[in-house]
Design a protein around this motif. Sequence first.
Motif, PDB file in Angstrom:
ATOM      1  N   GLY A 416     -28.180   6.121 -16.023  1.00 10.57           N
ATOM      2  CA  GLY A 416     -27.481   5.183 -15.159  1.00 10.57           C
ATOM      3  C   GLY A 416     -27.628   3.737 -15.589  1.00 10.57           C
ATOM      4  N   LEU A 417     -27.746   3.493 -16.924  1.00  5.21           N
ATOM      5  CA  LEU A 417     -27.911   2.133 -17.416  1.00  5.21           C
ATOM      6  C   LEU A 417     -26.695   1.615 -18.170  1.00  5.21           C
ATOM      7  N   GLY A 418     -25.740   2.495 -18.531  1.00  5.30           N
ATOM      8  CA  GLY A 418     -24.604   2.074 -19.340  1.00  5.30           C
ATOM      9  C   GLY A 418     -23.758   1.027 -18.654  1.00  5.30           C
ATOM     10  N   LEU A 419     -23.328   1.296 -17.420  1.00  2.82           N
ATOM     11  CA  LEU A 419     -22.482   0.345 -16.706  1.00  2.82           C
ATOM     12  C   LEU A 419     -23.257  -0.912 -16.327  1.00  2.82           C
ATOM     13  N   ALA A 420     -24.556  -0.780 -16.054  1.00  2.00           N
ATOM     14  CA  ALA A 420     -25.368  -1.964 -15.777  1.00  2.00           C
ATOM     15  C   ALA A 420     -25.442  -2.868 -17.012  1.00  2.00           C
ATOM     16  N   THR A 421     -25.534  -2.258 -18.200  1.00  2.00           N
ATOM     17  CA  THR A 421     -25.531  -3.039 -19.435  1.00  2.00           C
ATOM     18  C   THR A 421     -24.206  -3.753 -19.615  1.00  2.00           C
ATOM     19  N   VAL A 422     -23.109  -3.053 -19.330  1.00  2.00           N
ATOM     20  CA  VAL A 422     -21.778  -3.664 -19.427  1.00  2.00           C
ATOM     21  C   VAL A 422     -21.689  -4.906 -18.534  1.00  2.00           C
ATOM     22  N   LYS A 423     -22.117  -4.779 -17.299  1.00  2.00           N
ATOM     23  CA  LYS A 423     -22.036  -5.903 -16.363  1.00  2.00           C
ATOM     24  C   LYS A 423     -22.897  -7.070 -16.813  1.00  2.00           C
ATOM     25  N   ARG A 424     -24.116  -6.774 -17.240  1.00  2.00           N
ATOM     26  CA  ARG A 424     -25.032  -7.850 -17.625  1.00  2.00           C
ATOM     27  C   ARG A 424     -24.514  -8.605 -18.846  1.00  2.00           C
ATOM     28  N   LEU A 425     -24.038  -7.877 -19.860  1.00  2.00           N
ATOM     29  CA  LEU A 425     -23.530  -8.538 -21.057  1.00  2.00           C
ATOM     30  C   LEU A 425     -22.274  -9.347 -20.752  1.00  2.00           C
ATOM     31  N   ALA A 426     -21.349  -8.767 -19.977  1.00  2.00           N
ATOM     32  CA  ALA A 426     -20.105  -9.469 -19.674  1.00  2.00           C
ATOM     33  C   ALA A 426     -20.378 -10.752 -18.887  1.00  2.00           C
ATOM     34  N   GLU A 427     -21.183 -10.669 -17.858  1.00  2.00           N
ATOM     35  CA  GLU A 427     -21.442 -11.851 -17.029  1.00  2.00           C
ATOM     36  C   GLU A 427     -22.243 -12.901 -17.785  1.00  2.00           C
ATOM     37  N   ALA A 428     -23.163 -12.462 -18.663  1.00  2.00           N
ATOM     38  CA  ALA A 428     -23.929 -13.428 -19.447  1.00  2.00           C
ATOM     39  C   ALA A 428     -23.041 -14.197 -20.414  1.00  2.00           C
TER      40      ALA A 428
END
Length: 477
Positions: A416-428
């Motif tokens: 359950g970390l793939g979409l969390a990684t997507v969000k963190r990278l995009a927002e950063a």
Amino acid sequence: MIERLPSILLSLFAAFFAAIASFVISAAYAERRAAESDAAATSLAENAAPSIMHLAAARAELRHTQALLSDLVNKAVLGRPLDRHELDQARDNLSRSLDAYLGMPVYPGELKQWQTVAQELGKLGLDVDRVLSLVASGHPDEANKLMDDALRADFDSTSEAVMASIELNARQARLMAIEIAANRVRSRQIALVLNTASVTFALLAFAAAAVQVRRHVRQLWRQGVLLERRADELEQFAGRVAHDVLSPLGAAALALDLALGRCVEGEPARKSIERGRRAILRVKRVTDGLLEFARAGARPEPGARAEVHPVIDDLMVELVPVAVELGAELRVEPFAPCAVAASPGVLTSILGNLIRNALKYLGDAAVCRVVIRALDARDAVRIEVEDTGPGIPPAMEQMVFEPHVRAQSARVPGLGLGLATVKRLAEAHGGRVGLRTVVGEGSLFWFELPRASTEAAHASDVWSFPASVDTPDGAMR
């Protein structure tokens, strides 16, 4: 001389008395402040921190219960078999966390706040029981309506009440931390004054003050050395990770290069070896991009640029065969050339996570298809990944981008970390993410990244791709 002796003795006695008095006062004051600091530290460690921990666990179980109840009602609406075991277990875990919290000492105002929590919990429990009763009596539609209306608000208000209790304990923790720091500052100031006074009266007081000062200096020096060492270790950590990841890849790439040199044109193994080389290069690009991102303090490098077409082409080389094995169609709709303000590795990581997630959760859909689009969004580039999978339950839509959040019905392995990684990278990188989904019809995940400036165009020269990309027969590009 003899006549002066009593006055000298009196002066010496006064000096020693002053020195001893200064020492005693200093020691007593320091002891009192230390006792206050110890009491604050004990309360911080044995009350505030455990209370926050138990309340945070209760809040997590509250949201877990909400997701499980929503899933149960959805199953009832769809006429599927019902199993309340996991829901009952979540409610038991919620009760245990709250009971553990209630066993802690209370701070001023905490009892009043708990009354609010208890009222919200009571109302929530009654509505949950009403929903379960409606499901058990064969009225799932009414239960679903109650879930969407009153119960959602109950969960939110209860969660807010629990969060208010967490914030109350956090405020107390901050106050105690401030008190500890203030006690240390005041202790040092008073000790310095008294020790300086004792030095003027006797060498003994001076020696005692010197010992105390040296002791504090040594302690501060040790702490400074320790902090500096930890900072150096953290700074070197990213480099060690990159070395540990890339060193085996270098050996693998060398082995593939040697194998490729021994293959003649047209040999079946040549295509597989070339695909393996491209996969290694892709991993290196992702690792380099994420490493640059980490070293930049969670901010993109100035002038970072990634052309969208080459990144998608490179991912298709890897993922089209995966889609074919799954019996799915992986397609990219035509789009105009564009570039985003991020490194190619970061863009590869974001887009690769979304495509793999879409392929992974296609399930038993009648039509298995994943479509990729790149759209113009004024000052940004919007990339969409749409699938024909089972969709996401409404209760999960707001949580899918959180770490370790997975649907209860998920049958594929994952953290359950793939979409969390997507969000963190995009927002950063100054972007954003989103989702549109319909249960039973599919989901559309999208992200936007700022469009790259023309001044960063030279950065794209570091990327090179094969002139043509081989894809299995039947896969659409």
